[in-house]
Design an enzyme around this catalytic site. Structure first.
Site, PDB file in Angstrom:
ATOM      1  CG  HIS A 307      88.442 132.450 -85.367  1.00 30.97           C
ATOM      2  ND1 HIS A 307      87.735 133.940 -85.190  1.00 30.97           N
ATOM      3  CD2 HIS A 307      89.568 132.128 -85.289  1.00 30.97           C
ATOM      4  CE1 HIS A 307      88.635 134.985 -86.102  1.00 30.97           C
ATOM      5  NE2 HIS A 307      89.523 133.487 -85.688  1.00 30.97           N
ATOM      6  CG  ASP A 364      94.809 131.583 -82.014  1.00 26.98           C
ATOM      7  OD1 ASP A 364      95.476 131.577 -83.098  1.00 26.98           O
ATOM      8  OD2 ASP A 364      93.824 131.978 -82.563  1.00 26.98           O
TER       9      ASP A 364
END
Length: 428
Positions: A307, A364
């Site tokens: 991330h 995600d």
């Protein structure tokens, strides 16, 4: 206010105040830099080092994997709260008591009816239209049916606008999916909870009763909470900067939806599933693609791992991994795409290359797995992200307007041609 920062430009020393936030975040206030230095500005592509506002909504510290809404840890909220409690907390600053919660939910349900002319707008879209484009258009269209501007100095006006969009937005989300699937548009059931009603509006078949699956409802509740706000990301900053022109709430939200659409932002969960499909079509060899991901000369990018903000781990992923396992176990889904996803997950969690670099599966990755298992089309994944992010966008817009922030107007350093003389076309 804290200490003074000094900047030397062309042998001149300028002093600027500094800020220290409640979580010890430090910043230099350069709001008067250009005026005090006769035109000097800073360059910060992507605003990675620029604080655009003071905000009391969300605290995020990527290095330590911390995410808090109004001071509450995301772990505790995801475990104990429901999505409407989180919406109230983000927007109004405190968790609601029972009376406030009941009124909030009741008022949202009263405002959930969408003008029938909106059906005409959605009917004009072809089934091939991307759901995010449809959702952005429909959200913007709400302005036409609610033309009066919000008086931000009126708590009643502000509250009515909040419950109105929270009531209508899930309807638009469900209609967007059902339009693409050729199903009749549904208003759901006002006797249900907010999240349960979303599921019913999306999935009820016209010839059978829809039964709520508590495991799916719990997973969706957690996903929406985890996505509810994430500080000054691309779409949130868009909502604030559009709203800073005193554009209305619906128009500002529509702009945020468009910003969220990009694959580097909200479209990341869709990109994960598209990657998994590509791997499947190439034979499903996860080891091959993990090797490609480690090869610096290979253009392949492993989506859904690591991330850009969380440098250690994504706290949201830790929470939603449990829900993903519960959903897959409950549904007993036999899906080669999801099997590939689980294979990638296991390899990444045990491969020293990924472990040492802290390239763990992020939110995600797991949200895409859950949405696919639930039967939500890949093109709808970012729409579901928008549904979760809605309270955060509202809270940020409301905070920006109440703080009377000035209109957003970034500067630039011009790198084009200097003054030139116009040449008539026949002489060029």
């Amino acid at each position: 206010m804290a200490d003074i920062a000094r900047l030397e430009v062309n042998s001149e020393v300028y002093e600027f105040p500094t800020y220290i936030g409640t979580e010890n975040e430090k910043a230099i206030d350069i709001s008067k830099l250009r005026g005090n230095t006769n035109g000097v500005i800073t360059i910060d592509p992507g605003y990675k080092n620029t604080g655009a506002c003071l905000s009391g909504i969300t605290f995020l510290e990527g290095e330590k994997g911390i995410l808090r809404y109004r001071g509450y840890s995301i772990e505790e909220l995801a475990d104990k709260a429901d999505f409407l409690e989180i919406a109230y907390l983000l927007i109004f600053g405190e968790l609601p008591n029972q009376e406030q919660y009941d009124k909030f939910h009741s008022d949202i349900k009263k405002k959930s009816i969408v003008d029938e002319d909106v059906r005409k707008i959605i009917d004009a879209f072809p089934k091939t239209a991307h759901p995010m484009g449809v959702l952005s258009s429909l959200t913007s269209a709400l302005t036409a049916f609610n033309p009066s501007s919000v008086n931000v100095d009126s708590e009643e006006d502000m509250y009515n606008s909040v419950v109105k969009i929270l009531g209508k937005f899930p309807v638009l989300v469900a209609w967007t999916m059902r339009k693409k699937q050729g199903l009749p548009l549904d208003y759901g059931d006002s006797s249900l909870g907010y999240v349960e009603n979303v599921l019913k509006m999306m999935f009820r078949q016209p010839n059978e009763e829809y039964v709520i699956n508590p495991i799916l409802s719990n997973a969706l509740n957690k996903l929406l909470i985890l996505h509810a706000d994430h500080e000054q990301n691309c779409s949130t900053s868009t909502v604030r900067i559009v709203g800073s022109s005193h554009a209305g709430l619906f128009a500002s939200l529509s702009a945020g939806i468009s910003a969220l659409w990009g694959p580097l932002h909200g479209g990341a969960n869709q990109a994960v599933l598209e990657m998994l499909k590509d791997i499947q079509e190439d034979g499903g060899d996860t080891a091959k693609y993990m090797a490609k991901a480690k090869d610096k000369n290979d253009p392949f990018r492993l989506m859904g791992f690591g991330h850009r903000v969380y440098k250690n781990f994504d706290p949201r992923a830790t929470i939603i991994k449990v829900a993903a396992d519960e959903v897959l176990a409950d549904l007993g889904v036999d899906d080669p795409i999801l099997a590939i996803a689980k294979g990638l997950e296991q390899e990444a969690l045990n491969d020293p290359y990924f472990v040492d670099r802290k390239l763990y599966p992020n939110v995600d990755f797991y949200s895409g797995i859950i949405y696919r298992a639930m039967g939500i089309p890949t093109e709808m994944f970012t729409v579901m992200f928008a549904l979760g992010r809605l309270p955060g966008w509202i809270a940020q817009w409301r905070e920006m307007r109440l703080m009377k922030e000035p209109i957003g107007r970034p500067r630039q350093i011009y790198t084009g041609a200097t003054l030139r003389t116009f040449v008539p076309v026949e002489k060029r």
